[in-house]
Design an enzyme around this catalytic site. Sequence first.
Site, PDB file in Angstrom:
ATOM      1  N   ASP A   1      45.042  40.922  35.222  1.00  0.00           N
ATOM      2  CA  ASP A   1      43.864  41.715  35.437  1.00  0.00           C
ATOM      3  C   ASP A   1      44.026  42.575  36.747  1.00  0.00           C
ATOM      4  OD1 ASP A   1      41.387  42.903  35.361  1.00  0.00           O
ATOM      5  OD2 ASP A   1      40.298  40.889  35.549  1.00  0.00           O
TER       6      ASP A   1
ATOM      7  N   ASN B   1      35.208  34.756  34.594  1.00  0.00           N
ATOM      8  CA  ASN B   1      34.383  34.400  35.807  1.00  0.00           C
ATOM      9  C   ASN B   1      33.987  35.803  36.404  1.00  0.00           C
ATOM     10  OD1 ASN B   1      36.904  35.550  36.422  1.00  0.00           O
ATOM     11  ND2 ASN B   1      37.151  34.181  38.221  1.00  0.00           N
TER      12      ASN B   1
ATOM     13  N   HIS C   1      31.651  41.239  39.912  1.00  0.00           N
ATOM     14  CA  HIS C   1      33.108  41.105  39.779  1.00  0.00           C
ATOM     15  C   HIS C   1      33.785  41.449  38.558  1.00  0.00           C
ATOM     16  CE1 HIS C   1      36.024  37.525  39.429  1.00  0.00           C
ATOM     17  NE2 HIS C   1      36.641  38.627  39.871  1.00  0.00           N
TER      18      HIS C   1
ATOM     19  N   HIS D   1      41.178  42.294  44.590  1.00  0.00           N
ATOM     20  CA  HIS D   1      41.560  40.965  44.855  1.00  0.00           C
ATOM     21  C   HIS D   1      42.701  40.455  44.248  1.00  0.00           C
ATOM     22  CE1 HIS D   1      37.878  38.986  42.779  1.00  0.00           C
ATOM     23  NE2 HIS D   1      38.758  39.131  41.848  1.00  0.00           N
ATOM     24  N   ASN D   2      43.084  41.345  42.992  1.00  0.00           N
ATOM     25  CA  ASN D   2      44.556  41.133  42.293  1.00  0.00           C
ATOM     26  C   ASN D   2      45.202  42.668  42.352  1.00  0.00           C
ATOM     27  OD1 ASN D   2      43.771  38.589  41.662  1.00  0.00           O
ATOM     28  ND2 ASN D   2      43.797  38.961  39.400  1.00  0.00           N
TER      29      ASN D   2
ATOM     30  N   SER E   1      30.256  30.019  43.515  1.00  0.00           N
ATOM     31  CA  SER E   1      30.267  29.926  42.127  1.00  0.00           C
ATOM     32  C   SER E   1      28.832  30.291  41.883  1.00  0.00           C
ATOM     33  CB  SER E   1      30.620  28.579  41.598  1.00  0.00           C
ATOM     34  OG  SER E   1      29.748  27.751  42.328  1.00  0.00           O
TER      35      SER E   1
ATOM     36  N   HIS F   1      39.563  35.035  48.142  1.00  0.00           N
ATOM     37  CA  HIS F   1      38.914  35.953  47.152  1.00  0.00           C
ATOM     38  C   HIS F   1      37.566  35.179  46.571  1.00  0.00           C
ATOM     39  CE1 HIS F   1      40.574  33.648  43.614  1.00  0.00           C
ATOM     40  NE2 HIS F   1      40.415  34.928  42.914  1.00  0.00           N
TER      41      HIS F   1
ATOM     42  N   ALA G   1      35.857  30.856  45.788  1.00  0.00           N
ATOM     43  CA  ALA G   1      35.838  29.272  46.190  1.00  0.00           C
ATOM     44  C   ALA G   1      37.269  28.839  45.879  1.00  0.00           C
ATOM     45  CB  ALA G   1      34.685  28.422  45.776  1.00  0.00           C
TER      46      ALA G   1
ATOM     47  N   LYS H   1      26.436  36.962  33.119  1.00  0.00           N
ATOM     48  CA  LYS H   1      27.721  36.751  32.804  1.00  0.00           C
ATOM     49  C   LYS H   1      28.202  36.896  31.378  1.00  0.00           C
ATOM     50  CE  LYS H   1      30.301  33.369  34.791  1.00  0.00           C
ATOM     51  NZ  LYS H   1      30.674  33.835  35.884  1.00  0.00           N
TER      52      LYS H   1
END
EC number: 6.5.1.8
Length: 393
Positions: free
Chosen positions: A75, A155, A173, A266-267, A300, A322, A324, A392
């Site tokens: 990703d 997520n 996200h 964050h990736n 979360s 990035h 929890a 989500k």
Amino acid sequence: MPYEQLDLSTPKPVLSWANHTLGQDETKMAKNVASLPFVFKHVALMPDVHLGKGALVGSVVATKAAIVPAAVGVDIGCGMAAIKTPFMADQLEGKLQQIRQDIEALIPVGFHENEAADTQVLHWQGWQDFKHLHTGVQHLEAKATKQMGSLGGGNHFIEVCVDEQDQVWLMLHSGSRHIGNVLAQRHIETAKELAKLAGEKLPDPDLAHFVQGTPEFEAYWRDLQWAQNYARVNREVMMARSKRVLAKHLANGQPFTPCLSVNCHHNYAEREVHFGEEVYVTRKGAVRAQQDDYGIIPGSMGAKSYIVKGKGKADSYCSCSHGAGRLMSRNKAKLNFTLEDLIQQTQGVECRKDEGVLDEIPGAYKPIDQVMANQSDLVEVVATLKQLVCVKG
């Protein structure tokens, strides 16, 4: 919390902010990466570190003249976006369910995509470079166009939150969707083929790499930057649509200007200078935290999230966690928790409460308060957010 150097017999040390003992598989993965000959200085593990593929999620790996595509992950460019709005919590009263439904109507989730691309998507300059991407994705341009402005599953999320002063925030996200995944897989396959042809003995096949100066390296780096830009714009498109929903319910449809905007990967991998040398920094589940960099560290569903500012800690390669970090796998979460647990742990949050998101239950993640305490030397907290709406896939 100051970091600790793990007791590992590796050519390069491993520094950890996790404040806990790594499991056997995690330790092996850390050792594998720290044993690569092109790793620079040390490997840094963030407080949310956990098992990944090739490299640990929550690791920062600086390399000289080489890069590992599987360490970046599939990703590409996955990250966070958040805006602080001028609205206050009391303006949301009685509107949460409709806000959630309106966001879901505007932004496709899961495997769904847009029926047609809007103006913001079509005007992205990146489409001009699509023809230069890997030949294995040339049939995906139409799909990539329709997926820009879509959330995905797992997520990934869109949230309406409030901070300690009851000011309303939007946060989301997501990453580079299907196109980023396929690009990554094509290049990972190429790296593995090259390693096999060269007879390289790698500690893990997923640590196959490209060497700077080769056509394969240049092709991967080009596609990587394109996918990272796609991911950033994908978040911008979804944020613009989410803003329209809030404006409809809280400002009579009038556009508003955010008080603060943050959009961070964050990736990903970038060229950066650390300890006086230019290196390739791969952050796999980590956020850049240079001095005064804004970042986002989500908890979360049902837990707090944080807007932070970096402190520029050199030993972390100016990075922070990035999120929890998962405490248990998705399958284990489904075995250990019930639908009743999910309903109880997401009390007060307008969100899905069905078995389709059971693997995202707050109890499957590490306590965010401990994760934040472990990186007090890496970031300062700007705002603490509590979600009221969570969408989500």
